[in-house]
Design a protein around this motif. Structure first.
Motif, PDB file in Angstrom:
ATOM      1  N   GLN A 152      33.326  72.370 -34.744  1.00 46.98           N
ATOM      2  CA  GLN A 152      32.685  72.735 -36.011  1.00 46.98           C
ATOM      3  C   GLN A 152      31.907  74.049 -35.954  1.00 46.98           C
ATOM      4  N   GLY A 153      32.284  74.918 -35.033  1.00 49.73           N
ATOM      5  CA  GLY A 153      31.619  76.208 -34.944  1.00 49.73           C
ATOM      6  C   GLY A 153      30.163  76.124 -34.555  1.00 49.73           C
ATOM      7  N   HIS A 154      29.753  74.984 -34.015  1.00 49.86           N
ATOM      8  CA  HIS A 154      28.347  74.783 -33.639  1.00 49.86           C
ATOM      9  C   HIS A 154      28.067  75.579 -32.362  1.00 49.86           C
ATOM     10  N   PRO A 155      27.186  76.566 -32.403  1.00 50.09           N
ATOM     11  CA  PRO A 155      27.012  77.451 -31.241  1.00 50.09           C
ATOM     12  C   PRO A 155      26.535  76.736 -29.983  1.00 50.09           C
ATOM     13  N   VAL A 156      25.621  75.783 -30.125  1.00 49.93           N
ATOM     14  CA  VAL A 156      25.134  75.058 -28.943  1.00 49.93           C
ATOM     15  C   VAL A 156      26.249  74.207 -28.354  1.00 49.93           C
ATOM     16  N   TRP A 157      26.955  73.492 -29.219  1.00 48.15           N
ATOM     17  CA  TRP A 157      28.057  72.658 -28.741  1.00 48.15           C
ATOM     18  C   TRP A 157      29.121  73.510 -28.048  1.00 48.15           C
ATOM     19  N   LEU A 158      29.473  74.626 -28.660  1.00 52.60           N
ATOM     20  CA  LEU A 158      30.526  75.470 -28.087  1.00 52.60           C
ATOM     21  C   LEU A 158      30.105  76.064 -26.744  1.00 52.60           C
ATOM     22  N   ASN A 159      28.856  76.427 -26.608  1.00 56.88           N
ATOM     23  CA  ASN A 159      28.380  76.944 -25.321  1.00 56.88           C
ATOM     24  C   ASN A 159      28.533  75.897 -24.224  1.00 56.88           C
ATOM     25  N   LEU A 160      28.161  74.661 -24.527  1.00 54.65           N
ATOM     26  CA  LEU A 160      28.265  73.596 -23.533  1.00 54.65           C
ATOM     27  C   LEU A 160      29.720  73.278 -23.202  1.00 54.65           C
ATOM     28  N   ILE A 161      30.556  73.202 -24.241  1.00 56.27           N
ATOM     29  CA  ILE A 161      31.965  72.884 -24.018  1.00 56.27           C
ATOM     30  C   ILE A 161      32.657  74.019 -23.267  1.00 56.27           C
ATOM     31  N   ALA A 162      32.307  75.258 -23.601  1.00 53.83           N
ATOM     32  CA  ALA A 162      32.894  76.405 -22.897  1.00 53.83           C
ATOM     33  C   ALA A 162      32.554  76.357 -21.409  1.00 53.83           C
ATOM     34  N   SER A 163      31.336  75.944 -21.081  1.00 57.40           N
ATOM     35  CA  SER A 163      30.952  75.827 -19.671  1.00 57.40           C
ATOM     36  C   SER A 163      31.787  74.763 -18.969  1.00 57.40           C
ATOM     37  N   THR A 164      32.060  73.667 -19.670  1.00 57.49           N
ATOM     38  CA  THR A 164      32.915  72.620 -19.104  1.00 57.49           C
ATOM     39  C   THR A 164      34.327  73.140 -18.870  1.00 57.49           C
ATOM     40  N   ILE A 165      34.855  73.894 -19.837  1.00 55.99           N
ATOM     41  CA  ILE A 165      36.211  74.436 -19.699  1.00 55.99           C
ATOM     42  C   ILE A 165      36.290  75.386 -18.507  1.00 55.99           C
ATOM     43  N   LEU A 166      35.259  76.170 -18.303  1.00 55.48           N
ATOM     44  CA  LEU A 166      35.228  77.062 -17.143  1.00 55.48           C
ATOM     45  C   LEU A 166      35.192  76.266 -15.844  1.00 55.48           C
ATOM     46  N   GLU A 167      34.368  75.232 -15.831  1.00 53.80           N
ATOM     47  CA  GLU A 167      34.162  74.473 -14.598  1.00 53.80           C
ATOM     48  C   GLU A 167      35.378  73.637 -14.217  1.00 53.80           C
ATOM     49  N   LEU A 168      36.014  73.015 -15.211  1.00 50.12           N
ATOM     50  CA  LEU A 168      37.101  72.077 -14.914  1.00 50.12           C
ATOM     51  C   LEU A 168      38.495  72.668 -15.074  1.00 50.12           C
ATOM     52  N   PHE A 169      38.639  73.651 -15.971  1.00 50.95           N
ATOM     53  CA  PHE A 169      39.976  74.166 -16.284  1.00 50.95           C
ATOM     54  C   PHE A 169      40.096  75.674 -16.055  1.00 50.95           C
ATOM     55  N   ASN A 170      39.161  76.237 -15.299  1.00 53.01           N
ATOM     56  CA  ASN A 170      39.182  77.672 -15.009  1.00 53.01           C
ATOM     57  C   ASN A 170      39.270  78.515 -16.279  1.00 53.01           C
ATOM     58  N   GLY A 171      38.662  78.011 -17.337  1.00 56.12           N
ATOM     59  CA  GLY A 171      38.602  78.764 -18.582  1.00 56.12           C
ATOM     60  C   GLY A 171      39.816  78.624 -19.472  1.00 56.12           C
ATOM     61  N   ARG A 172      40.781  77.763 -19.101  1.00 53.15           N
ATOM     62  CA  ARG A 172      42.019  77.642 -19.877  1.00 53.15           C
ATOM     63  C   ARG A 172      41.816  76.676 -21.046  1.00 53.15           C
TER      64      ARG A 172
END
Length: 277
Positions: A152-172
């Motif tokens: 939903q374009g929520h900046p806080v949510w996206l920041n947290l999810i982006a960190s997860t994507i980096l950590e688990l999926f190398n940013g993919r």
């Protein structure tokens, strides 16, 4: 603020998260105004009349009770209701902005009277949120809008999810989004839980039922059963709408309701279903 600062004589931001009483808040506002005045004015509304002021009050939800329907003031804070009404109904040249997870009851009532006020439900950042993902160094740019839409374009949510994507999926991003029907919650849990903790028992029962509805619902038909009286059901839905957890959708001549999708994913594991037995 830089774009509008020439339109106001004073611009003030105050957070209510430290729970100042109305008397304390008014004193702080007058202390801010008065140094530039040879003779201080008596009340905040006097300054609002004489000068063009912009006052922004943040975290307004913190002066409301938890465990009650939305907008019930804490003891010793009920006079905020009268203050907000005074600002809306008095003649002056200033602006008051309330930032809150929950709409105050008196604001909702004054809106129905066509008073000079407006509620703006903040939406997500949309395509602007791509800057968050770019700064995080995510890949699969063609999938970014899908990710933004899911959260939903929520900046806080996206920041947290982006960190997860980096950590688990190398940013993919594409790999993260492979399951189209799943909304990963992860480290969003404390944020979502902090909102749910404020709900009344009745709201928790109703929102638990809503979380198991896959389509937008007509509450008069789909939730009107022996479990809730009509009065309880309407009060709970109204309160959840005021909290921004449930969205009202107009379809023809009927009003339908939809639970926020992220909360819909989270709630079944957080609030036990009232009919799970």
């Amino acid at each position: 603020i830089e774009e509008i600062n020439t339109q106001f004589d004073y611009i003030i931001w105050k957070s209510l998260n430290n729970l100042p009483t109305l008397s304390t808040l008014q004193t702080e506002l007058k202390d801010f105004f008065s140094p530039s005045q040879p003779i201080p004015l008596s009340t905040v509304i006097d300054y609002f009349r004489k000068f063009r002021c912009l006052v922004i009050l943040d975290d307004v939800q913190d002066i409301f009770k938890t465990g009650e329907l939305a907008g019930q003031y804490l003891p010793r804070y009920e006079d905020y209701s009268k203050f907000f009404k005074q600002i809306v109904t008095s003649n002056h040249q200033s602006c008051l902005i309330l930032l809150s997870w929950t709409k105050p009851i008196e604001i909702a009532n004054l809106e129905a009277e066509n008073r000079p006020l407006q509620t703006l439900n903040l939406k997500g950042l949309g395509e602007e949120a791509t800057e968050i993902l770019r700064e995080k160094g995510l890949t699969d740019e063609q999938q970014w809008l899908d990710l933004i839409t899911r959260y939903q374009g929520h900046p806080v949510w996206l920041n947290l999810i982006a960190s997860t994507i980096l950590e688990l999926f190398n940013g993919r991003v594409a790999q993260f989004l492979e399951d189209k029907n799943d909304i990963f919650i992860g480290e969003l849990s404390p944020i979502l839980e902090s909102k749910l903790e404020r709900l009344s028992d009745l709201e928790k029962q109703v929102i638990s039922r809503l979380a198991h509805q896959q389509q937008v619902i007509d509450i008069s038909q789909q939730l009107a059963d022996r479990e809730f009286s009509k009065t309880d059901l309407l009060q709970a839905i109204q309160s959840l709408v005021r909290r921004g957890l449930v969205e009202k959708i107009s379809e023809g001549e009927r009003s339908l309701f939809k639970l926020n999708p992220v909360f819909q994913q989270y709630i079944p594991n957080s609030i036990p279903s009232s009919n799970s037995n």
